[in-house]
Design a protein around this motif. Structure first.
Motif, PDB file in Angstrom:
ATOM      1  N   THR A  32     -18.998  -2.204  13.762  1.00 17.05           N
ATOM      2  CA  THR A  32     -18.180  -3.295  13.245  1.00 17.05           C
ATOM      3  C   THR A  32     -18.735  -4.626  13.723  1.00 17.05           C
ATOM      4  OG1 THR A  32     -16.188  -1.906  13.288  1.00 17.05           O
ATOM      5  CG2 THR A  32     -15.858  -4.274  13.135  1.00 17.05           C
ATOM      6  N   ASP A  33     -18.874  -5.568  12.797  1.00 20.54           N
ATOM      7  CA  ASP A  33     -19.283  -6.936  13.103  1.00 20.54           C
ATOM      8  C   ASP A  33     -18.028  -7.693  13.541  1.00 20.54           C
ATOM      9  OD1 ASP A  33     -20.076  -9.567  13.149  1.00 20.54           O
ATOM     10  OD2 ASP A  33     -21.027  -9.550  11.175  1.00 20.54           O
ATOM     11  N   THR A  34     -17.918  -7.982  14.824  1.00 17.51           N
ATOM     12  CA  THR A  34     -16.687  -8.582  15.329  1.00 17.51           C
ATOM     13  C   THR A  34     -16.705 -10.106  15.375  1.00 17.51           C
ATOM     14  OG1 THR A  34     -17.481  -8.323  17.614  1.00 17.51           O
ATOM     15  CG2 THR A  34     -16.117  -6.554  16.711  1.00 17.51           C
ATOM     16  N   SER A  35     -17.852 -10.709  15.099  1.00 21.22           N
ATOM     17  CA  SER A  35     -17.913 -12.169  15.154  1.00 21.22           C
ATOM     18  C   SER A  35     -18.465 -12.809  13.889  1.00 21.22           C
ATOM     19  CB  SER A  35     -18.752 -12.608  16.366  1.00 21.22           C
ATOM     20  OG  SER A  35     -20.024 -12.003  16.344  1.00 21.22           O
ATOM     21  N   GLY A  36     -18.986 -11.982  12.958  1.00 25.78           N
ATOM     22  CA  GLY A  36     -19.566 -12.512  11.725  1.00 25.78           C
ATOM     23  C   GLY A  36     -21.029 -12.873  11.902  1.00 25.78           C
ATOM     24  N   GLY A  37     -21.841 -12.518  10.900  1.00 26.38           N
ATOM     25  CA  GLY A  37     -23.257 -12.837  10.957  1.00 26.38           C
ATOM     26  C   GLY A  37     -24.042 -12.031  11.965  1.00 26.38           C
ATOM     27  N   ALA A  38     -23.546 -10.858  12.328  1.00 29.77           N
ATOM     28  CA  ALA A  38     -24.231 -10.027  13.329  1.00 29.77           C
ATOM     29  C   ALA A  38     -25.419  -9.298  12.704  1.00 29.77           C
ATOM     30  CB  ALA A  38     -23.264  -9.020  13.933  1.00 29.77           C
ATOM     31  N   ASN A  39     -26.261  -8.762  13.568  1.00 27.13           N
ATOM     32  CA  ASN A  39     -27.362  -7.885  13.162  1.00 27.13           C
ATOM     33  C   ASN A  39     -27.428  -6.723  14.141  1.00 27.13           C
ATOM     34  OD1 ASN A  39     -29.969  -7.336  11.615  1.00 27.13           O
ATOM     35  ND2 ASN A  39     -30.731  -7.429  13.718  1.00 27.13           N
ATOM     36  N   ALA A  40     -27.388  -5.507  13.623  1.00 28.59           N
ATOM     37  CA  ALA A  40     -27.506  -4.314  14.463  1.00 28.59           C
ATOM     38  C   ALA A  40     -28.780  -3.586  14.063  1.00 28.59           C
ATOM     39  CB  ALA A  40     -26.292  -3.408  14.305  1.00 28.59           C
ATOM     40  N   ALA A  41     -29.839  -3.771  14.850  1.00 29.42           N
ATOM     41  CA  ALA A  41     -31.103  -3.076  14.607  1.00 29.42           C
ATOM     42  C   ALA A  41     -31.006  -1.687  15.219  1.00 29.42           C
ATOM     43  CB  ALA A  41     -32.260  -3.857  15.206  1.00 29.42           C
ATOM     44  N   VAL A  42     -31.264  -0.649  14.409  1.00 26.26           N
ATOM     45  CA  VAL A  42     -30.988   0.726  14.824  1.00 26.26           C
ATOM     46  C   VAL A  42     -32.181   1.628  14.520  1.00 26.26           C
ATOM     47  CG1 VAL A  42     -29.519   2.739  14.382  1.00 26.26           C
ATOM     48  CG2 VAL A  42     -28.493   0.458  14.523  1.00 26.26           C
ATOM     49  N   LEU A  43     -32.437   2.559  15.434  1.00 23.65           N
ATOM     50  CA  LEU A  43     -33.396   3.647  15.219  1.00 23.65           C
ATOM     51  C   LEU A  43     -32.724   4.972  15.550  1.00 23.65           C
ATOM     52  CD1 LEU A  43     -36.754   2.226  16.636  1.00 23.65           C
ATOM     53  CD2 LEU A  43     -36.246   2.801  14.258  1.00 23.65           C
ATOM     54  N   PHE A  44     -33.209   6.055  14.903  1.00 19.89           N
ATOM     55  CA  PHE A  44     -32.664   7.403  15.095  1.00 19.89           C
ATOM     56  C   PHE A  44     -33.778   8.353  15.530  1.00 19.89           C
ATOM     57  CE2 PHE A  44     -30.128   5.771  11.365  1.00 19.89           C
ATOM     58  CZ  PHE A  44     -28.965   5.500  12.081  1.00 19.89           C
ATOM     59  N   ASN A 146     -37.292   0.018  11.550  1.00 16.68           N
ATOM     60  CA  ASN A 146     -35.878   0.246  11.827  1.00 16.68           C
ATOM     61  C   ASN A 146     -34.989  -0.240  10.684  1.00 16.68           C
ATOM     62  OD1 ASN A 146     -36.811  -2.463  13.113  1.00 16.68           O
ATOM     63  ND2 ASN A 146     -34.604  -2.735  12.804  1.00 16.68           N
ATOM     64  N   ILE A 147     -33.693   0.046  10.801  1.00 18.80           N
ATOM     65  CA  ILE A 147     -32.676  -0.486   9.894  1.00 18.80           C
ATOM     66  C   ILE A 147     -32.011  -1.670  10.581  1.00 18.80           C
ATOM     67  CG2 ILE A 147     -30.566   0.007   8.582  1.00 18.80           C
ATOM     68  CD1 ILE A 147     -31.279   3.010   8.890  1.00 18.80           C
ATOM     69  N   ASN A 148     -31.769  -2.746   9.829  1.00 16.71           N
ATOM     70  CA  ASN A 148     -31.007  -3.886  10.317  1.00 16.71           C
ATOM     71  C   ASN A 148     -29.654  -3.896   9.607  1.00 16.71           C
ATOM     72  OD1 ASN A 148     -32.806  -5.320  12.203  1.00 16.71           O
ATOM     73  ND2 ASN A 148     -34.115  -5.592  10.420  1.00 16.71           N
ATOM     74  N   PHE A 149     -28.684  -3.207  10.218  1.00 19.20           N
ATOM     75  CA  PHE A 149     -27.353  -3.173   9.627  1.00 19.20           C
ATOM     76  C   PHE A 149     -26.711  -4.561   9.687  1.00 19.20           C
ATOM     77  CE2 PHE A 149     -27.837   1.369  10.691  1.00 19.20           C
ATOM     78  CZ  PHE A 149     -27.526   1.920   9.457  1.00 19.20           C
ATOM     79  N   PHE A 150     -25.960  -4.894   8.652  1.00 15.87           N
ATOM     80  CA  PHE A 150     -25.235  -6.158   8.458  1.00 15.87           C
ATOM     81  C   PHE A 150     -26.114  -7.290   7.941  1.00 15.87           C
ATOM     82  CE2 PHE A 150     -22.852  -4.067  12.000  1.00 15.87           C
ATOM     83  CZ  PHE A 150     -21.715  -3.753  11.271  1.00 15.87           C
ATOM     84  N   SER A 151     -27.427  -7.082   7.811  1.00 16.88           N
ATOM     85  CA  SER A 151     -28.311  -8.156   7.366  1.00 16.88           C
ATOM     86  C   SER A 151     -28.792  -7.909   5.937  1.00 16.88           C
ATOM     87  CB  SER A 151     -29.522  -8.279   8.299  1.00 16.88           C
ATOM     88  OG  SER A 151     -29.125  -8.734   9.564  1.00 16.88           O
ATOM     89  N   LYS A 152     -28.899  -8.996   5.171  1.00 17.85           N
ATOM     90  CA  LYS A 152     -29.352  -8.919   3.782  1.00 17.85           C
ATOM     91  C   LYS A 152     -30.607  -9.757   3.614  1.00 17.85           C
ATOM     92  CE  LYS A 152     -27.933  -9.676  -1.033  1.00 17.85           C
ATOM     93  NZ  LYS A 152     -26.805 -10.053  -1.944  1.00 17.85           N
TER      94      LYS A 152
END
Length: 243
Positions: A32-44, A146-152
């Protein structure tokens, strides 16, 4: 947001910080983006054999997409599926732009070291990933796209990339329903193409809950995803059988 889910655990990741942990198959991780404009870079990574990791190219070509959203799956380099995106209020997650590094952070925002600024230091996405990977015996050679969740990020006809600032709003979330026991590595550092002039990465909230029955049904509608899920099922049921 579905408030009927009972969270097994929750954790908040301040902007610029990092986290890693094991998500078992049958669990869903909500970012969850709790502040707006976040970026969550993720690897699995496969928790049992960490040489098996997220594969950006196979994920995109199997689903004929440049972005990820609800109904998409995240493939490993062995043709299996780590997780399916089973809920998503954002609608577009970047797959192609990678991580910020220390040189980029310094060029864009200046220098803020831990010695002087403590928790307000400027952290890069790459540094955060390496710190977390080191906890599991992994390192630089284990970092892949990686994936950058919340970013377009969109591309025009000439291949030029444009970052959409504040694409994600306060309270936006994405649910990742895991089909494989997975090491998840995450950093909340700024997206490398973030256009904001100051270092202000958004906070990320993590929550895990038991995956609802039939949650991955939309993901299965893509033929390659159905095959990937079958491959994953056989990893845990070597004698075969139906999903």
């Amino acid at each position: 947001m579905n408030h009927n889910n009972v969270f097994l655990w929750e954790e908040s990741i301040p902007g610029g910080c990092h986290w890693s942990g094991i998500l078992r198959r049958g669990l869903t991780l909500r970012l969850t983006d709790t502040s707006g404009g976040a970026n969550a870079a993720v690897l699995f990574y496969n928790q049992e054999e960490k040489l098996e990791r997220y594969n950006m190219a196979d994920t995109l070509k199997a689903q004929h997409t440049f972005r990820l959203a609800k109904g998409h799956a995240c493939f490993s380099d062995m043709g299996r599926i780590f997780c399916c995106i089973t809920d998503d209020t954002v609608g577009w997650h970047d797959t192609a732009c990678g991580l910020s590094d220390s040189k980029l952070i310094q060029q864009k925002y200046g220098v803020a070291r831990y010695q002087e600024h403590r928790n307000q230091m400027y952290r890069s996405g790459l540094d955060g990933m390496l710190i977390e990977l080191g906890k599991w015996g992994l390192g630089m050679r284990d970092i892949v796209a990686n994936i950058n969740f919340f970013s377009k990020v969109i591309a025009n006809a000439a291949g030029e990339l444009t970052f959409h600032c504040d694409h994600s709003k306060v309270g936006d979330y994405v649910d990742l329903s895991f089909e494989m026991d997975t090491l998840v590595v995450l950093t909340a550092a700024p997206h490398p193409l973030d256009t904001r002039p100051t270092y202000q990465p958004g906070d990320i909230h993590l929550a895990a809950f038991v995956t609802p029955i039939h949650a991955v049904s939309e993901c299965k509608q893509i033929a390659e995803n159905a095959r990937g899920l079958h491959n994953t099922y056989r990893l845990y049921h070597p004698c075969g059988g139906a999903l």
